[in-house]
Design a protein around this motif. Structure first.
Motif, PDB file in Angstrom:
ATOM      1  N   LEU A  96      13.528   2.477  -9.007  1.00  0.00           N
ATOM      2  CA  LEU A  96      12.217   2.423  -9.647  1.00  0.00           C
ATOM      3  C   LEU A  96      11.457   1.168  -9.214  1.00  0.00           C
ATOM      4  O   LEU A  96      10.250   1.217  -8.952  1.00  0.00           O
ATOM      5  N   ALA A  97      12.179   0.050  -9.132  1.00  0.00           N
ATOM      6  CA  ALA A  97      11.550  -1.188  -8.675  1.00  0.00           C
ATOM      7  C   ALA A  97      11.132  -1.072  -7.211  1.00  0.00           C
ATOM      8  O   ALA A  97      10.064  -1.554  -6.813  1.00  0.00           O
ATOM      9  N   ARG A  98      11.968  -0.426  -6.402  1.00  0.00           N
ATOM     10  CA  ARG A  98      11.642  -0.238  -4.989  1.00  0.00           C
ATOM     11  C   ARG A  98      10.343   0.553  -4.833  1.00  0.00           C
ATOM     12  O   ARG A  98       9.499   0.216  -3.983  1.00  0.00           O
ATOM     13  N   GLU A  99      10.168   1.580  -5.651  1.00  0.00           N
ATOM     14  CA  GLU A  99       8.942   2.380  -5.561  1.00  0.00           C
ATOM     15  C   GLU A  99       7.705   1.532  -5.853  1.00  0.00           C
ATOM     16  O   GLU A  99       6.658   1.700  -5.215  1.00  0.00           O
ATOM     17  N   LEU A 100       7.827   0.611  -6.804  1.00  0.00           N
ATOM     18  CA  LEU A 100       6.704  -0.279  -7.108  1.00  0.00           C
ATOM     19  C   LEU A 100       6.443  -1.259  -5.962  1.00  0.00           C
ATOM     20  O   LEU A 100       5.288  -1.561  -5.645  1.00  0.00           O
ATOM     21  N   VAL A 101       7.515  -1.752  -5.355  1.00  0.00           N
ATOM     22  CA  VAL A 101       7.358  -2.663  -4.212  1.00  0.00           C
ATOM     23  C   VAL A 101       6.644  -1.966  -3.057  1.00  0.00           C
ATOM     24  O   VAL A 101       5.743  -2.523  -2.424  1.00  0.00           O
ATOM     25  N   LEU A 102       7.015  -0.727  -2.784  1.00  0.00           N
ATOM     26  CA  LEU A 102       6.438  -0.007  -1.647  1.00  0.00           C
ATOM     27  C   LEU A 102       4.936   0.233  -1.822  1.00  0.00           C
ATOM     28  O   LEU A 102       4.220   0.399  -0.828  1.00  0.00           O
ATOM     29  N   THR A 103       4.455   0.234  -3.058  1.00  0.00           N
ATOM     30  CA  THR A 103       3.009   0.411  -3.259  1.00  0.00           C
ATOM     31  C   THR A 103       2.204  -0.795  -2.804  1.00  0.00           C
ATOM     32  O   THR A 103       0.989  -0.704  -2.610  1.00  0.00           O
TER      33      THR A 103
END
Length: 377
Positions: A96-103
């Motif tokens: 979930l944190a990775r998805e936010l980073v990728l944004t």
């Protein structure tokens, strides 16, 4: 007799023999032999205790904080506050944190913390081509994750269900499913993750435990690990009135942390021992995107008034080769790992004291010893 008649006659004879054997075999029902769970007794004495520790679980009533916020020119992605579920949810909340980073579009990312959540998050970011640097106050084994018991418990002290929202529950479910899949990939790798028997022993009927301070699973997600089964007296050797059993997963913590850290470095990750004490320390980092996996360390730096510790004491017994199960009994539990057999079961909300108390260990030993004394055979 031609070949066709011979085969027909032989086939009918075989069926007759099989029917005769079948009629002699015991039928399923009240007279069938039940599968017996052979549970070796644990050798318990205070002189077999080789280590006592107190770990602090970072608890937030609303659940772990998985969110993104701006700090000047930088973006902070938070991933902390997992209570007693950090090991189990590490891959899922890391995703979930990775998805936010990728944004953010940033490829150079800093991760704060080298516990199980920080390491899993860093590894997942590497899988998306990010250049990751971990900044950490300490390295394993001197991290909070090393003081945990490491079993599959994705909803242990994860939140207060009376406070947490449906949005968090959906987030928790997504994280749980992702973590479970990732841990399946690690089965068979140097016993990092393995399936074990887990028993519940009680003189009272089992009831759902939703109080986070008591360590129960406040949520339940069916369809992953097998459901608990209540055993009959003929299926076990415990002396208690109520006994349950299921298969569950256990993590070999020293091997797991070593594997994660070694893999992270092998894939080009950078590791810097650098303590973060204030927001200005984060602002001074060269990376523009920072993932906060600091656990309780985030309380003061980010002024999180909701974040509080739940302390838990563990006492480690000398390993006993034949004891490979997990046991929950009357407010105490044992978890058998490669590095020792851990006794625990308490949780004190708001307690920052990490000094072990001998009387707590003695209570664990007395409780489990009573269970062993009541066992048949």
């Amino acid at each position: 007799m031609n070949r066709r008649n011979f085969l027909h006659t032989a086939g009918m004879s075989s069926l007759a023999v099989a029917a005769g054997v079948s009629s002699c075999a015991p039928r399923m029902g009240s007279t069938a032999t039940l599968a017996m769970h052979h549970v070796p007794k644990l050798k318990l004495s205070l002189d077999r205790i080789v280590k006592e520790t107190v770990g602090l679980r970072p608890f937030r009533a609303s659940g772990p904080r998985i969110a993104k916020e701006a700090l000047g020119s930088k973006t902070i992605v938070h991933n902390y506050g997992h209570g007693g579920s950090g090991w189990s949810l590490s891959w899922g909340t890391g995703n979930l944190a990775r998805e936010l980073v990728l944004t953010t579009g940033e490829k150079k990312v800093a991760v704060l913390g080298s516990g199980t959540v920080g390491l899993a998050t860093a590894r997942l970011l590497q899988e998306k081509g990010c250049e990751v640097t971990i900044y950490t106050k300490d390295l394993p084994p001197n991290v909070t994750s090393n003081l945990a018991t490491g079993t599959w418990s994705p909803a242990s002290r994860v939140c207060d269900p009376k406070v947490a929202t449906q949005v968090f529950h959906d987030q928790w479910e997504a994280a749980t499913r992702f973590s479970f899949r990732r841990f399946q990939f690690m089965l068979g790798m140097d016993d990092i993750v393995s399936w074990v028997d887990e028993y519940g022993v009680s003189n009272e009927p089992f009831r759902p435990q939703t109080d986070p301070s008591m360590g129960g699973e406040v949520y339940h997600l069916p369809g992953l690990i097998p459901e608990r089964k209540e055993l009959t007296p003929k299926e076990h050797s415990f002396g208690a009135k109520y006994v349950s059993w299921r298969s569950s997963m256990m993590f070999n913590i020293p091997s797991y942390l070593h594997h994660q850290l070694s893999t992270f470095i092998m894939l080009g990750g950078k590791l810097k021992v650098h303590e973060i004490k204030k927001l200005e320390d984060i602002d001074a980092l060269p990376e523009l995107c920072i993932v906060n996996c600091m656990g309780l360390g985030a309380k003061e730096i980010f002024n999180d008034q909701e974040l509080t510790p739940i302390s838990g004491q563990l006492a480690c017994l000398i390993p006993q080769r034949e004891v490979t199960y997990k046991l929950n009994a009357r407010g105490a539990n044992i978890i058998s790992r490669k590095d020792g057999i851990y006794l625990g079961g308490n949780g004190i909300v708001g307690n920052w004291d990490t000094t072990p108390k001998r009387e707590v260990t003695e209570k664990f030993v007395d409780t489990i010893q009573q269970v062993m004394n009541e066992m048949k055979g």
